[in-house]
Design an enzyme around this catalytic site. Structure first.
Site, PDB file in Angstrom:
ATOM      1  N   GLY A   1      -4.604 100.635 -69.670  1.00  0.00           N
ATOM      2  CA  GLY A   1      -3.513 101.140 -68.840  1.00  0.00           C
ATOM      3  C   GLY A   1      -2.201 100.601 -69.393  1.00  0.00           C
ATOM      4  O   GLY A   1      -2.101 100.204 -70.558  1.00  0.00           O
ATOM      5  N   ARG A   2      -1.199 100.553 -68.497  1.00  0.00           N
ATOM      6  CA  ARG A   2       0.134 100.105 -68.935  1.00  0.00           C
ATOM      7  C   ARG A   2       0.094  98.718 -69.575  1.00  0.00           C
ATOM      8  O   ARG A   2       0.674  98.483 -70.639  1.00  0.00           O
ATOM      9  CB  ARG A   2       1.077 100.048 -67.733  1.00  0.00           C
ATOM     10  CG  ARG A   2       1.763 101.350 -67.435  1.00  0.00           C
ATOM     11  CD  ARG A   2       2.653 101.177 -66.225  1.00  0.00           C
ATOM     12  NE  ARG A   2       1.827 101.077 -65.032  1.00  0.00           N
ATOM     13  CZ  ARG A   2       1.822 101.956 -64.044  1.00  0.00           C
ATOM     14  NH1 ARG A   2       2.630 102.969 -64.070  1.00  0.00           N
ATOM     15  NH2 ARG A   2       1.016 101.809 -63.009  1.00  0.00           N
TER      16      ARG A   2
ATOM     17  N   ARG B   1     -12.082 104.308 -69.714  1.00  0.00           N
ATOM     18  CA  ARG B   1     -12.781 105.530 -69.303  1.00  0.00           C
ATOM     19  C   ARG B   1     -12.149 106.757 -69.951  1.00  0.00           C
ATOM     20  O   ARG B   1     -12.818 107.630 -70.425  1.00  0.00           O
ATOM     21  CB  ARG B   1     -12.736 105.668 -67.777  1.00  0.00           C
ATOM     22  CG  ARG B   1     -13.905 104.984 -67.099  1.00  0.00           C
ATOM     23  CD  ARG B   1     -13.771 105.112 -65.630  1.00  0.00           C
ATOM     24  NE  ARG B   1     -12.401 104.773 -65.247  1.00  0.00           N
ATOM     25  CZ  ARG B   1     -11.942 104.762 -64.007  1.00  0.00           C
ATOM     26  NH1 ARG B   1     -12.725 105.066 -63.023  1.00  0.00           N
ATOM     27  NH2 ARG B   1     -10.695 104.433 -63.732  1.00  0.00           N
TER      28      ARG B   1
ATOM     29  N   ALA C   1      -7.204  90.268 -65.777  1.00  0.00           N
ATOM     30  CA  ALA C   1      -7.357  91.431 -64.894  1.00  0.00           C
ATOM     31  C   ALA C   1      -7.613  90.979 -63.462  1.00  0.00           C
ATOM     32  O   ALA C   1      -6.673  90.762 -62.675  1.00  0.00           O
ATOM     33  CB  ALA C   1      -8.480  92.317 -65.416  1.00  0.00           C
ATOM     34  N   ARG C   2      -8.849  90.814 -63.113  1.00  0.00           N
ATOM     35  CA  ARG C   2      -9.242  90.358 -61.780  1.00  0.00           C
ATOM     36  C   ARG C   2     -10.534  89.584 -61.914  1.00  0.00           C
ATOM     37  O   ARG C   2     -11.381  89.930 -62.760  1.00  0.00           O
ATOM     38  CB  ARG C   2      -9.517  91.541 -60.839  1.00  0.00           C
ATOM     39  CG  ARG C   2      -8.292  92.102 -60.147  1.00  0.00           C
ATOM     40  CD  ARG C   2      -7.816  91.163 -59.028  1.00  0.00           C
ATOM     41  NE  ARG C   2      -6.676  91.687 -58.319  1.00  0.00           N
ATOM     42  CZ  ARG C   2      -5.391  91.533 -58.664  1.00  0.00           C
ATOM     43  NH1 ARG C   2      -5.082  90.849 -59.736  1.00  0.00           N
ATOM     44  NH2 ARG C   2      -4.430  92.030 -57.931  1.00  0.00           N
TER      45      ARG C   2
ATOM     46  N   GLU D   1     -11.617  83.315 -56.414  1.00  0.00           N
ATOM     47  CA  GLU D   1     -10.458  82.416 -56.495  1.00  0.00           C
ATOM     48  C   GLU D   1      -9.799  82.269 -55.120  1.00  0.00           C
ATOM     49  O   GLU D   1      -9.896  83.193 -54.298  1.00  0.00           O
ATOM     50  CB  GLU D   1      -9.446  82.942 -57.533  1.00  0.00           C
ATOM     51  CG  GLU D   1      -8.817  84.286 -57.188  1.00  0.00           C
ATOM     52  CD  GLU D   1      -7.880  84.792 -58.287  1.00  0.00           C
ATOM     53  OE1 GLU D   1      -8.279  84.882 -59.459  1.00  0.00           O
ATOM     54  OE2 GLU D   1      -6.732  85.108 -57.933  1.00  0.00           O
TER      55      GLU D   1
ATOM     56  N   HIS E   1      -3.893  82.280 -61.890  1.00  0.00           N
ATOM     57  CA  HIS E   1      -3.453  83.653 -61.568  1.00  0.00           C
ATOM     58  C   HIS E   1      -1.917  83.751 -61.620  1.00  0.00           C
ATOM     59  O   HIS E   1      -1.275  84.076 -60.611  1.00  0.00           O
ATOM     60  CB  HIS E   1      -3.981  84.087 -60.192  1.00  0.00           C
ATOM     61  CG  HIS E   1      -4.003  85.582 -60.017  1.00  0.00           C
ATOM     62  ND1 HIS E   1      -4.945  86.228 -59.253  1.00  0.00           N
ATOM     63  CD2 HIS E   1      -3.182  86.552 -60.497  1.00  0.00           C
ATOM     64  CE1 HIS E   1      -4.706  87.530 -59.269  1.00  0.00           C
ATOM     65  NE2 HIS E   1      -3.643  87.760 -60.021  1.00  0.00           N
ATOM     66  N   ILE E   2      -1.379  83.471 -62.817  1.00  0.00           N
ATOM     67  CA  ILE E   2       0.089  83.434 -62.951  1.00  0.00           C
ATOM     68  C   ILE E   2       0.604  84.431 -63.999  1.00  0.00           C
ATOM     69  O   ILE E   2       1.749  84.317 -64.438  1.00  0.00           O
ATOM     70  CB  ILE E   2       0.583  82.011 -63.311  1.00  0.00           C
ATOM     71  CG1 ILE E   2      -0.105  81.491 -64.581  1.00  0.00           C
ATOM     72  CG2 ILE E   2       0.393  81.058 -62.147  1.00  0.00           C
ATOM     73  CD1 ILE E   2       0.537  80.226 -65.149  1.00  0.00           C
TER      74      ILE E   2
END
Ligand code: DGY
Length: 328
Positions: A154-155, A177, A237-238, A267, A285-286
């Protein structure tokens, strides 16, 4: 004036902007994490300002019938059940675009820190263990000229690919995808490959795929087993896209060289096995956390709230389900 709840700490100037349009209940410096408290404080409130937390699901929406807009300052919205919101006429917005370059900077920095063992060597130095120059002291992997693998194009993935291709002469392969347009592929020098090929060929794999049930453990033991023993893995990402337990084991057994992780399953808890291996760089997560970008993200969430509920002109700029407009 409509009433809203700001459920996470936010910049004072953004709060002041919201106060020009709403009666604001703010959580102050302590995010509202307890679900009961969130439901209680949402009674009578038409809007809520959130980020990647808290969770907004169907049960919460049913318990908060006045809620009409959920505006998040994060780009990822896996904490919000968008179809459940749409079914109840609740607008949802996220904050895409404004964090792309900042997150890509960080993803690239984390990949470089991982490849060049920066955190590990800094701990060694601080511990007073540096006694001599050695040819092999924290010798890592090269970044320039190495193959960059991007999972999720993506972006942010494209911005990372651009850094690698144009700045570091890296051949870029990616898996997504949907394929990029041929012209974009050409600009990035990027080649689409299937997931197994990506795992096998990447020297540095950077993961930038959004979390959804379909991407849960997209990288687990089977995928890690395909990677080169010299390869690195970076996740901006996550949590949940990577199986953290399987990754910790691969790192411990040196089946891959190193990892850089900014996001974690569950987290802010971190899998204890990850804390025990030296060849992983861990950050809280920064990736989007430059001050200007965090302010832009917060202002975008505020723009959405003001347009949706505050009598502002125009449509909420980054609504995910604009079909619910106009709001009841
Ligand atoms: C985002 O915007 O999704 C960042 O990961 C912060 O949650």
């Amino acid at each position: 004036m409509n009433q809203i709840l700001v459920a996470i700490p936010v910049f004072d100037d953004v709060l002041a902007r919201l106060r020009e349009h709403f009666e604001v209940d703010s959580c102050g410096d302590a995010p509202i994490t307890a679900r009961d408290e969130l439901i209680h404080r949402l009674q009578g409130r038409r809007g809520v300002f959130v980020a990647g937390t808290p969770t907004i699901d169907a049960a919460l929406l049913d318990a908060c019938p006045d809620l009409r807009a959920v505006c998040s300052m994060a780009v990822g919205f896996n904490n919000i059940d968008v179809p459940a919101c749409t079914a109840r006429g609740v607008l949802v917005s996220n904050a895409p675009g404004v964090l792309t370059e900042t997150t890509a900077d960080f993803g690239f920095a984390l990949m470089m820190a991982t490849a060049r063992r920066i955190a590990e060597s800094e701990h060694f130095l601080r511990a007073g263990r540096w006694t001599e120059w050695r040819y092999d002291l924290f010798a890592g992997a090269d970044v320039h000229g190495a193959t960059l693998g991007v999972l999720g194009m993506g972006r942010i993935g494209q911005a990372i690919a651009r850094r690698g291709a144009l700045g570091f002469g890296m051949p870029v392969i990616y898996h997504n995808r949907s394929r990029l347009d041929a012209a974009v592929e050409q600009e990035l020098g990027a080649r689409w490959v299937d997931k197994a090929t990506l795992m096998r060929e990447a020297d540095h794999l950077v993961i930038v795929v959004p979390y959804s049930p379909a991407s849960h453990h997209l990288v687990g033991a089977a995928e890690l087993a395909l990677m080169k023993p010299t390869a690195t893995l970076t996740n901006v990402a996550r949590g949940g896209v990577v199986d953290d337990a399987a990754l910790a084991q691969a790192l411990r057994e040196r089946r891959i060289a190193a990892a850089g992780l900014d996001v974690f399953e569950g987290e802010p808890a971190v899998h204890p096995a990850l804390l025990e291996v030296p060849n992983v760089v861990l950050t809280p997560h920064i990736a989007s956390a430059s001050l200007p970008t965090r302010r832009a993200m917060a202002n975008l969430a505020a723009d959405n709230l003001i347009a949706a509920l505050g009598g502002g002109a125009g449509q909420p700029p980054t609504a995910l389900n604009p079909e619910v407009l106009p709001l009841r």
